[in-house]
Design an enzyme around this catalytic site. Structure first.
Site, PDB file in Angstrom:
ATOM      1  N   LEU A 156       0.301   9.482  12.264  1.00  0.00           N
ATOM      2  CA  LEU A 156       1.357   9.404  11.709  1.00  0.00           C
ATOM      3  C   LEU A 156       1.675   8.823  10.461  1.00  0.00           C
ATOM      4  O   LEU A 156       0.942   7.658  10.136  1.00  0.00           O
ATOM      5  CB  LEU A 156       2.907   9.061  12.627  1.00  0.00           C
ATOM      6  CG  LEU A 156       2.611   7.697  13.313  1.00  0.00           C
ATOM      7  CD1 LEU A 156       3.135   6.569  12.540  1.00  0.00           C
ATOM      8  CD2 LEU A 156       3.419   7.674  14.725  1.00  0.00           C
ATOM      9  N   ALA A 275      -3.391  12.077  -8.134  1.00  0.00           N
ATOM     10  CA  ALA A 275      -3.597  10.701  -9.007  1.00  0.00           C
ATOM     11  C   ALA A 275      -2.458   9.933  -9.067  1.00  0.00           C
ATOM     12  O   ALA A 275      -1.424  10.308  -9.056  1.00  0.00           O
ATOM     13  CB  ALA A 275      -4.362  11.160 -10.172  1.00  0.00           C
ATOM     14  N   CYS A 283      -2.341   0.641   6.204  1.00  0.00           N
ATOM     15  CA  CYS A 283      -3.264   1.407   6.596  1.00  0.00           C
ATOM     16  C   CYS A 283      -4.842   1.789   6.006  1.00  0.00           C
ATOM     17  O   CYS A 283      -5.674   0.966   6.408  1.00  0.00           O
ATOM     18  CB  CYS A 283      -2.979   2.812   7.281  1.00  0.00           C
ATOM     19  SG  CYS A 283      -1.458   2.611   8.468  1.00  0.00           S
ATOM     20  N   LYS A 343       4.947   3.695  -0.987  1.00  0.00           N
ATOM     21  CA  LYS A 343       5.074   5.182  -1.335  1.00  0.00           C
ATOM     22  C   LYS A 343       6.377   5.320  -1.254  1.00  0.00           C
ATOM     23  O   LYS A 343       7.453   4.406  -0.680  1.00  0.00           O
ATOM     24  CB  LYS A 343       4.168   5.896  -0.723  1.00  0.00           C
ATOM     25  CG  LYS A 343       4.599   5.900   1.050  1.00  0.00           C
ATOM     26  CD  LYS A 343       3.733   6.962   1.884  1.00  0.00           C
ATOM     27  CE  LYS A 343       4.327   6.899   3.260  1.00  0.00           C
ATOM     28  NZ  LYS A 343       3.711   7.814   4.062  1.00  0.00           N
TER      29      LYS A 343
HETATM   30  C1  UGA Z   1      -1.673   6.863   6.642  1.00  0.00           C
HETATM   31  C2  UGA Z   1      -2.527   8.283   7.122  1.00  0.00           C
HETATM   32  O1  UGA Z   1      -2.021   9.218   5.943  1.00  0.00           O
HETATM   33  C3  UGA Z   1      -1.935   8.458   8.546  1.00  0.00           C
HETATM   34  O2  UGA Z   1      -2.532   9.777   9.003  1.00  0.00           O
HETATM   35  C4  UGA Z   1      -2.358   7.446   9.380  1.00  0.00           C
HETATM   36  O3  UGA Z   1      -1.831   7.689  10.686  1.00  0.00           O
HETATM   37  C5  UGA Z   1      -1.562   6.133   8.553  1.00  0.00           C
HETATM   38  O4  UGA Z   1      -2.133   5.986   7.513  1.00  0.00           O
HETATM   39  C6  UGA Z   1      -1.879   5.098   9.700  1.00  0.00           C
HETATM   40  O5  UGA Z   1      -3.393   4.657   9.858  1.00  0.00           O
HETATM   41  O6  UGA Z   1      -1.239   4.380  10.337  1.00  0.00           O
HETATM   42  P1  UGA Z   1       0.518   6.040   5.437  1.00  0.00           P
HETATM   43  O7  UGA Z   1      -0.202   4.603   5.255  1.00  0.00           O
HETATM   44  O8  UGA Z   1       1.982   5.938   6.194  1.00  0.00           O
HETATM   45  O9  UGA Z   1      -0.287   6.986   6.641  1.00  0.00           O
HETATM   46  O10 UGA Z   1       0.928   6.787   4.155  1.00  0.00           O
HETATM   47  P2  UGA Z   1       0.324   7.944   3.231  1.00  0.00           P
HETATM   48  O11 UGA Z   1       1.189   9.122   2.941  1.00  0.00           O
HETATM   49  O12 UGA Z   1      -1.167   8.378   3.872  1.00  0.00           O
HETATM   50  O13 UGA Z   1      -0.207   7.243   1.763  1.00  0.00           O
HETATM   51  C7  UGA Z   1      -0.813   6.178   1.750  1.00  0.00           C
HETATM   52  C8  UGA Z   1      -1.085   5.820   0.332  1.00  0.00           C
HETATM   53  O14 UGA Z   1      -1.715   6.735  -0.377  1.00  0.00           O
HETATM   54  C9  UGA Z   1       0.103   5.457  -0.527  1.00  0.00           C
HETATM   55  O15 UGA Z   1       0.102   4.363  -1.410  1.00  0.00           O
HETATM   56  C10 UGA Z   1       0.480   6.952  -1.528  1.00  0.00           C
HETATM   57  O16 UGA Z   1       1.245   6.570  -2.465  1.00  0.00           O
HETATM   58  C11 UGA Z   1      -1.122   7.143  -1.587  1.00  0.00           C
HETATM   59  N1  UGA Z   1      -1.221   8.613  -2.062  1.00  0.00           N
HETATM   60  C12 UGA Z   1      -1.111   9.422  -1.078  1.00  0.00           C
HETATM   61  C13 UGA Z   1      -1.995   8.751  -3.223  1.00  0.00           C
HETATM   62  O17 UGA Z   1      -2.022   7.668  -4.109  1.00  0.00           O
HETATM   63  N2  UGA Z   1      -2.190  10.248  -3.445  1.00  0.00           N
HETATM   64  C14 UGA Z   1      -2.026  10.962  -2.773  1.00  0.00           C
HETATM   65  O18 UGA Z   1      -2.317  12.226  -3.018  1.00  0.00           O
HETATM   66  C15 UGA Z   1      -1.668  10.881  -1.249  1.00  0.00           C
END
Ligand code: UGA
Length: 471
Positions: A156, A275, A283, A343
């Site tokens: 999640l 980007a 995580c 985020k």
């Molecule tokens: C992440 C994973 O997406 C989940 O599948 C996983 O369960 C979770 O970690 C965990 O291990 O508990 P999360 O950390 O809540 O989830 O957030 P994400 O939506 O994945 O974003 C992570 C980071 O990547 C944020 O800083 C977001 O801004 C950044 N991001 C995401 C980008 O810079 N570019 C993108 O295209 C997507």
């Protein structure tokens, strides 16, 4: 409806609390245990300690019926058939996950196991943790016939956690015995058979009775690796697109077009190619380091993961340098910062690139006025108090008289700003966007100098394009 299972969830953090409430929503009887008395009291009275869509309504619906909260671990373990461990596995000094909370909980569980239990790792743990859990139980004298250890990682995302749980891309169950696998299959049956989605009041999402959730049964080791490898791969996609963005910028190409062009290849897919200022959160940074450490322990040099981290760290510098080169000197400048959370849609600020950027700006002598729809309280708890750091809950007051405005978090409301009003509020119409929320042409039409990631900057017509200067 399939037969309800008695479930104990240990830990009421993001994963534990969401799992507990969602299991209740799926029709099971859940006891959620935490050793933090204040938190348990809050939860018992219907208070929700985290900002998460649908959590308050589901908690309200099931509290005192399908889900209860307690500090009594032994009592909960005795009553339940499945014990989910969802305690923290923070990053230790070496990069490895610190498993001391898991071990402490397992030792406590051991004292209460008198008949067959399935003990489930829900926390993100390194490969072979299942084996360590088994050993700890054995050392405490628990009969091997009285338990199985299963890995059931969670995928999640914060902000969409409840929907991700109830409408998963897949459910992974790493079980060494048929008996344990069957109990987990029974627990998830409402989602895998689709009966949940037909229920009145079921939360809608991508799954349906016709297209229910898929379950994959593997060995415990494979399941543990699936979790680490999934997060590492997603982090890799982000670092990859950020590296390409930096290249794109040098040749006046546009990373948004490039990401669209790459993402249309069905083998690559469009997701996680945004980007920006780099990934943060509780995580990705931790899991990339932990997975790298796991490989090292096995004598392998998984250097790719080190590079993923390096690119991500460097991306914060890339953004900071954009701010400097837009403003020249920082001392005495007033900077509006939109976003504190790592985020959008969350109040979580752990490893947030926004927090890091703001800290650096204040250290460089700028005054920062920071806005966030949900994370101000959490930010106040970690950012050193300073007369150069002001928090504001009003978007346009944040921008008032600022020398520039930074977009640091991808909150939806930041992509719908009233641009003429913003322009009037700012001292200089300069926006440096770490999340690429706007189209550069639109911003220059609105009279802004607009600097983003991996795209040519556009300039306020009066100022024109400046010469490239060395700082
Ligand atoms: C992440 C994973 O997406 C989940 O599948 C996983 O369960 C979770 O970690 C965990 O291990 O508990 P999360 O950390 O809540 O989830 O957030 P994400 O939506 O994945 O974003 C992570 C980071 O990547 C944020 O800083 C977001 O801004 C950044 N991001 C995401 C980008 O810079 N570019 C993108 O295209 C997507």
């Amino acid at each position: 409806m399939s037969t309800p299972v008695s479930i104990c969830v240990i830990g009421s953090g993001y994963v534990g609390l969401v799992a507990a409430v969602c299991f209740a929503e799926m029709g099971h009887q859940v006891i959620c245990v935490d050793n933090d008395k204040t938190k348990v009291e809050t939860l018992r009275s219907g208070g929700v300690p985290i900002y998460e869509e649908h959590l308050p309504e589901l908690l309200g619906k099931h509290l005192g019926r399908g889900v209860e909260f307690t500090t009594d671990l032994a009592g909960a373990v005795e009553k339940c058939a499945a014990i989910f461990i969802a305690v923290g596995t923070p990053q230790g000094d070496t990069g490895a996950a610190d498993l001391s909370y898991v071990e402490a909980v397992v030792s406590e569980i051991a004292r209460s196991v008198t008949d067959y239990k399935v003990i489930v790792e829900k926390s993100t743990v390194p490969v072979y943790t299942n084996e360590w859990v088994r050993r700890v139980l054995n050392r405490h004298g628990v009969d091997a016939a009285h338990f199985d250890v299963v890995s059931n990682p969670e995928f999640l995302r914060e902000g969409t956690a409840i929907i991700d749980f109830l409408h998963p891309d897949r459910i992974v169950v790493g079980a060494g015995t048929e008996r344990a696998a069957q109990l987990l299959q029974r627990i998830y049956a409402p989602l895998t058979s689709g009966t949940y989605y037909d229920q009145s009041g079921a939360l809608p999402g991508v799954c349906s009775a016709a297209q229910p959730a898929r379950i994959l049964v593997t060995s415990a080791q494979s399941a543990e690796i699936i979790k680490h490898a999934s997060n590492a791969f997603l982090a890799l996609k982000i670092s990859f697109i950020n590296a390409v963005a930096n290249l794109a910028e040098t040749v006046d190409a546009d990373i948004e077009d490039i990401a669209a062009g790459i993402g249309l290849d069905s083998r690559i897919g469009p997701k996680f190619l945004r980007a920006g200022i780099g990934y943060g959160g509780s995580c990705f940074p931790k899991d990339v380091a932990a997975f790298h450490y796991v490989a090292q322990q096995q004598g392998l040099n998984f250097q790719l993961l080190e590079e993923v981290r390096r690119i991500n760290d460097a991306q914060r510098d890339v953004f900071f340098n954009k701010v400097r080169s837009s403003l020249w000197t920082l001392r005495g400048k007033r900077i509006a910062a939109l976003g504190l959370a790592f985020k959008g849609d969350t109040d979580d600020i752990r490893e947030s690139p926004a927090i890091d950027t703001i800290k650096r700006l204040v250290e460089a002598g700028a005054t920062v006025v920071a806005h966030d729809p949900a994370a101000i309280d959490r930010a106040k708890a970690v950012l050193p108090p300073s007369d150069k750091l002001i928090y504001s809950s009003d978007l346009y007051e944040t921008a008032q008289n600022a020398d520039a405005l930074l977009i640091l978090t991808d909150w939806k409301e930041y992509s719908k700003l009233d641009l003429p009003r913003l322009n009037r509020a700012l001292r200089f119409p300069i926006i440096i966007d770490g999340r690429n929320l706007y189209k550069p042409e639109e911003m220059s039409d609105q009279g802004f100098t607009y600097v983003s990631i991996g795209r040519p900057a556009t300039y306020n017509a009066q100022q024109g394009k400046p010469k490239k200067l060395v700082l």
